[in-house]
Design a protein around this motif. Structure first.
Motif, PDB file in Angstrom:
ATOM      1  N   ARG A 182       0.836  -1.214   0.000  1.00 47.69           N
ATOM      2  CA  ARG A 182       0.000   0.000   0.000  1.00 47.69           C
ATOM      3  C   ARG A 182       0.867   1.260   0.000  1.00 47.69           C
ATOM      4  NH1 ARG A 182      -5.681  -1.055   2.148  1.00 47.69           N
ATOM      5  NH2 ARG A 182      -5.793  -3.313   2.171  1.00 47.69           N
ATOM      6  N   ALA A 183       1.951   1.234   0.775  1.00 42.21           N
ATOM      7  CA  ALA A 183       2.841   2.397   0.815  1.00 42.21           C
ATOM      8  C   ALA A 183       3.518   2.599  -0.549  1.00 42.21           C
ATOM      9  CB  ALA A 183       3.893   2.217   1.915  1.00 42.21           C
ATOM     10  N   ASP A 184       3.892   1.492  -1.171  1.00 44.42           N
ATOM     11  CA  ASP A 184       4.525   1.558  -2.491  1.00 44.42           C
ATOM     12  C   ASP A 184       3.545   2.140  -3.519  1.00 44.42           C
ATOM     13  OD1 ASP A 184       6.876   1.167  -3.847  1.00 44.42           O
ATOM     14  OD2 ASP A 184       6.599  -0.980  -4.140  1.00 44.42           O
ATOM     15  N   GLU A 185       2.318   1.662  -3.490  1.00 46.48           N
ATOM     16  CA  GLU A 185       1.305   2.154  -4.436  1.00 46.48           C
ATOM     17  C   GLU A 185       1.005   3.631  -4.217  1.00 46.48           C
ATOM     18  OE1 GLU A 185      -1.981  -0.509  -3.956  1.00 46.48           O
ATOM     19  OE2 GLU A 185      -1.101  -2.013  -5.315  1.00 46.48           O
ATOM     20  N   ALA A 186       1.191   4.098  -2.975  1.00 42.99           N
ATOM     21  CA  ALA A 186       0.954   5.516  -2.672  1.00 42.99           C
ATOM     22  C   ALA A 186       2.191   6.364  -2.986  1.00 42.99           C
ATOM     23  CB  ALA A 186       0.561   5.678  -1.210  1.00 42.99           C
ATOM     24  N   LEU A 187       3.199   5.735  -3.601  1.00 42.17           N
ATOM     25  CA  LEU A 187       4.431   6.411  -4.035  1.00 42.17           C
ATOM     26  C   LEU A 187       5.256   6.948  -2.867  1.00 42.17           C
ATOM     27  CD1 LEU A 187       3.182   8.246  -7.255  1.00 42.17           C
ATOM     28  CD2 LEU A 187       4.188   5.965  -7.040  1.00 42.17           C
ATOM     29  N   GLU A 188       5.117   6.333  -1.721  1.00 43.51           N
ATOM     30  CA  GLU A 188       5.990   6.659  -0.591  1.00 43.51           C
ATOM     31  C   GLU A 188       7.403   6.167  -0.925  1.00 43.51           C
ATOM     32  OE1 GLU A 188       5.392   8.324   2.107  1.00 43.51           O
ATOM     33  OE2 GLU A 188       3.243   8.602   1.815  1.00 43.51           O
ATOM     34  N   PRO A 189       8.430   6.839  -0.420  1.00 39.90           N
ATOM     35  CA  PRO A 189       9.789   6.430  -0.778  1.00 39.90           C
ATOM     36  C   PRO A 189      10.374   5.317   0.085  1.00 39.90           C
ATOM     37  CG  PRO A 189       9.851   8.499   0.454  1.00 39.90           C
ATOM     38  CD  PRO A 189       8.399   8.144   0.271  1.00 39.90           C
ATOM     39  N   LEU A 190       9.852   5.191   1.316  1.00 42.74           N
ATOM     40  CA  LEU A 190      10.613   4.428   2.307  1.00 42.74           C
ATOM     41  C   LEU A 190       9.704   4.093   3.485  1.00 42.74           C
ATOM     42  CD1 LEU A 190      13.829   4.183   2.763  1.00 42.74           C
ATOM     43  CD2 LEU A 190      13.564   6.162   4.224  1.00 42.74           C
ATOM     44  N   ILE A 191      10.000   2.973   4.151  1.00 42.23           N
ATOM     45  CA  ILE A 191       9.357   2.682   5.440  1.00 42.23           C
ATOM     46  C   ILE A 191      10.457   2.401   6.462  1.00 42.23           C
ATOM     47  CG2 ILE A 191       7.801   1.165   6.721  1.00 42.23           C
ATOM     48  CD1 ILE A 191       6.504   0.421   4.022  1.00 42.23           C
ATOM     49  N   LEU A 192      10.355   3.015   7.610  1.00 40.51           N
ATOM     50  CA  LEU A 192      11.302   2.774   8.699  1.00 40.51           C
ATOM     51  C   LEU A 192      10.689   1.805   9.698  1.00 40.51           C
ATOM     52  CD1 LEU A 192      12.237   6.503   9.320  1.00 40.51           C
ATOM     53  CD2 LEU A 192      13.768   4.766   8.360  1.00 40.51           C
ATOM     54  N   VAL A 193      11.537   1.079  10.414  1.00 37.48           N
ATOM     55  CA  VAL A 193      11.047   0.270  11.527  1.00 37.48           C
ATOM     56  C   VAL A 193      12.129   0.175  12.595  1.00 37.48           C
ATOM     57  CG1 VAL A 193      11.797  -2.036  10.713  1.00 37.48           C
ATOM     58  CG2 VAL A 193       9.775  -1.829  12.154  1.00 37.48           C
ATOM     59  N   LEU A 194      11.688   0.148  13.826  1.00 35.74           N
ATOM     60  CA  LEU A 194      12.570  -0.168  14.953  1.00 35.74           C
ATOM     61  C   LEU A 194      12.012  -1.469  15.506  1.00 35.74           C
ATOM     62  CD1 LEU A 194      14.851   0.685  16.855  1.00 35.74           C
ATOM     63  CD2 LEU A 194      13.203   2.088  18.102  1.00 35.74           C
ATOM     64  N   GLY A 195      12.631  -2.583  15.109  1.00 40.56           N
ATOM     65  CA  GLY A 195      12.007  -3.863  15.441  1.00 40.56           C
ATOM     66  C   GLY A 195      12.991  -5.015  15.452  1.00 40.56           C
ATOM     67  N   HIS A 196      12.442  -6.232  15.453  1.00 37.13           N
ATOM     68  CA  HIS A 196      13.288  -7.417  15.578  1.00 37.13           C
ATOM     69  C   HIS A 196      14.170  -7.582  14.342  1.00 37.13           C
ATOM     70  CE1 HIS A 196      11.007  -8.486  19.060  1.00 37.13           C
ATOM     71  NE2 HIS A 196       9.871  -8.591  18.391  1.00 37.13           N
ATOM     72  N   PRO A 197      15.492  -7.587  14.533  1.00 41.90           N
ATOM     73  CA  PRO A 197      16.394  -7.673  13.383  1.00 41.90           C
ATOM     74  C   PRO A 197      16.336  -9.010  12.655  1.00 41.90           C
ATOM     75  CG  PRO A 197      17.654  -7.428  15.447  1.00 41.90           C
ATOM     76  CD  PRO A 197      16.202  -7.409  15.818  1.00 41.90           C
ATOM     77  N   ASN A 198      15.718 -10.029  13.300  1.00 40.29           N
ATOM     78  CA  ASN A 198      15.602 -11.322  12.609  1.00 40.29           C
ATOM     79  C   ASN A 198      14.300 -11.435  11.829  1.00 40.29           C
ATOM     80  OD1 ASN A 198      18.006 -12.147  13.770  1.00 40.29           O
ATOM     81  ND2 ASN A 198      16.950 -13.011  15.565  1.00 40.29           N
ATOM     82  N   TYR A 199      13.385 -10.511  12.040  1.00 42.25           N
ATOM     83  CA  TYR A 199      12.059 -10.648  11.413  1.00 42.25           C
ATOM     84  C   TYR A 199      11.937  -9.816  10.133  1.00 42.25           C
ATOM     85  CZ  TYR A 199       7.019 -11.137  10.942  1.00 42.25           C
ATOM     86  OH  TYR A 199       5.765 -11.425  10.455  1.00 42.25           O
ATOM     87  N   TYR A 200      12.273  -8.553  10.209  1.00 39.24           N
ATOM     88  CA  TYR A 200      11.947  -7.642   9.114  1.00 39.24           C
ATOM     89  C   TYR A 200      12.803  -7.772   7.846  1.00 39.24           C
ATOM     90  CZ  TYR A 200       8.680  -5.642  12.383  1.00 39.24           C
ATOM     91  OH  TYR A 200       7.631  -5.487  13.244  1.00 39.24           O
ATOM     92  N   PRO A 201      14.058  -8.275   7.919  1.00 35.14           N
ATOM     93  CA  PRO A 201      14.831  -8.405   6.671  1.00 35.14           C
ATOM     94  C   PRO A 201      14.144  -9.261   5.606  1.00 35.14           C
ATOM     95  CG  PRO A 201      16.323  -8.486   8.529  1.00 35.14           C
ATOM     96  CD  PRO A 201      14.916  -8.519   9.098  1.00 35.14           C
ATOM     97  N   ARG A 202      13.288 -10.209   6.015  1.00 33.39           N
ATOM     98  CA  ARG A 202      12.591 -11.045   5.023  1.00 33.39           C
ATOM     99  C   ARG A 202      11.663 -10.215   4.134  1.00 33.39           C
ATOM    100  NH1 ARG A 202       9.815 -15.033   9.105  1.00 33.39           N
ATOM    101  NH2 ARG A 202      11.660 -14.394  10.249  1.00 33.39           N
ATOM    102  N   PHE A 203      11.311  -9.023   4.591  1.00 30.74           N
ATOM    103  CA  PHE A 203      10.448  -8.141   3.782  1.00 30.74           C
ATOM    104  C   PHE A 203      11.270  -7.075   3.054  1.00 30.74           C
ATOM    105  CE2 PHE A 203       7.950  -9.101   7.750  1.00 30.74           C
ATOM    106  CZ  PHE A 203       7.227 -10.154   7.189  1.00 30.74           C
ATOM    107  N   GLY A 204      12.576  -7.223   3.065  1.00 25.61           N
ATOM    108  CA  GLY A 204      13.437  -6.281   2.342  1.00 25.61           C
ATOM    109  C   GLY A 204      13.971  -5.131   3.172  1.00 25.61           C
ATOM    110  N   PHE A 205      13.773  -5.187   4.485  1.00 24.51           N
ATOM    111  CA  PHE A 205      14.329  -4.133   5.339  1.00 24.51           C
ATOM    112  C   PHE A 205      15.844  -4.327   5.478  1.00 24.51           C
ATOM    113  CE2 PHE A 205       9.913  -3.685   6.424  1.00 24.51           C
ATOM    114  CZ  PHE A 205       9.768  -2.362   6.800  1.00 24.51           C
ATOM    115  N   VAL A 206      16.568  -3.218   5.432  1.00 19.36           N
ATOM    116  CA  VAL A 206      18.032  -3.220   5.571  1.00 19.36           C
ATOM    117  C   VAL A 206      18.387  -2.222   6.687  1.00 19.36           C
ATOM    118  CG1 VAL A 206      18.382  -3.784   3.132  1.00 19.36           C
ATOM    119  CG2 VAL A 206      18.360  -1.370   3.843  1.00 19.36           C
ATOM    120  N   PRO A 207      19.617  -2.296   7.210  1.00 19.06           N
ATOM    121  CA  PRO A 207      19.989  -1.322   8.248  1.00 19.06           C
ATOM    122  C   PRO A 207      19.838   0.114   7.742  1.00 19.06           C
ATOM    123  CG  PRO A 207      21.568  -3.119   8.178  1.00 19.06           C
ATOM    124  CD  PRO A 207      20.660  -3.301   6.989  1.00 19.06           C
TER     125      PRO A 207
END
Ligand SMILES: CC(C)(COP(=O)(O)OP(=O)(O)OC[C@H]1O[C@@H](n2cnc3c(N)ncnc32)[C@H](O)[C@@H]1OP(=O)(O)O)[C@@H](O)C(=O)NCCC(=O)NCCS
Length: 167
Positions: free
Chosen positions: A100-125
């Motif tokens: 949804r964020a991508d379709e709304a042309l947002e550039p980026l999503i930030l997260v402060l969360g579990h480092p073992n969980y979010y990388p599977r969705f393409g999150f990087v440091p």
């Protein structure tokens, strides 16, 4: 199960899911959800529930924080009802929110969360993209960013979470 934007009639059920997931009905995450809704950064269409035949079994919020003079989406919190965890509900909510964020042309999503969980969705440091957390004490691992199609490398600097995140 469907993923859909939250509605006012979901709010009590969302409190229950968030409270159970984080193991305390009065914990900071329940307050955080309410505070985000009460602040400017709230985006109703990016606050989503996992609805299993009328039962709210999970919840995710993307809301705006600031990076210099830009508003950037931050993922927080994400919660799945304990007895429904490890059934890819968190996965479905995360991927739907990113889409949804991508379709709304947002550039980026930030997260402060579990480092073992979010990388599977393409999150990087996030620091690797030049984006610093509000507090230097936050380590590299949990401070992550997901670049979207409309990513802008000029988006660098220090993030301010704003009043909603002051608990
Ligand atoms: C984290 C959470 C949202 C994941 O939701 P879910 O529906 O159970 O997750 P999925 O079924 O999509 O994925 C399960 C995976 O998440 C992993 N996971 C669950 N909790 C985790 C945690 N605390 N840290 C790291 N990984 C975790 C599981 O080990 C599993 O990994 P695998 O796919 O490699 O086996 C859910 O466990 C939850 O609500 N936890 C309590 C609240 C919380 O910690 N929220 C996240 C704040 S950043």
């Amino acid at each position: 199960m469907i993923v859909r934007p939250e509605r006012a009639f979901d709010f009590d059920a969302i409190d229950a899911v968030v409270g159970a997931a984080f193991d305390n009905e009065h914990d900071p995450e329940v307050r955080l959800v309410r505070q985000i809704r009460a602040n400017d950064g709230y985006v109703p269409e990016f606050s989503l529930v996992a609805d299993d035949e009328g039962d709210v079994v999970g919840h995710i919020m993307l809301s705006y924080v600031t990076l210099g003079d830009r508003k950037i989406l931050q993922l927080s919190p994400l919660a799945v009802r304990p007895e429904r965890q490890k059934q890819k509900i968190g996965d479905a909510l995360s991927r739907d929110a990113i889409m949804r964020a991508d379709e709304a042309l947002e550039p980026l999503i930030l997260v402060l969360g579990h480092p073992n969980y979010y990388p599977r969705f393409g999150f990087v440091p996030a620091r690797s993209l030049g984006i610093d957390p509000p507090d230097d004490a936050i380590p590299d691992g949990p401070w992550m960013a997901r670049k979207l199609a409309n990513y802008d490398p000029a988006l660098t600097g220090r993030v301010d979470f704003g009043p909603a995140f002051k608990l």
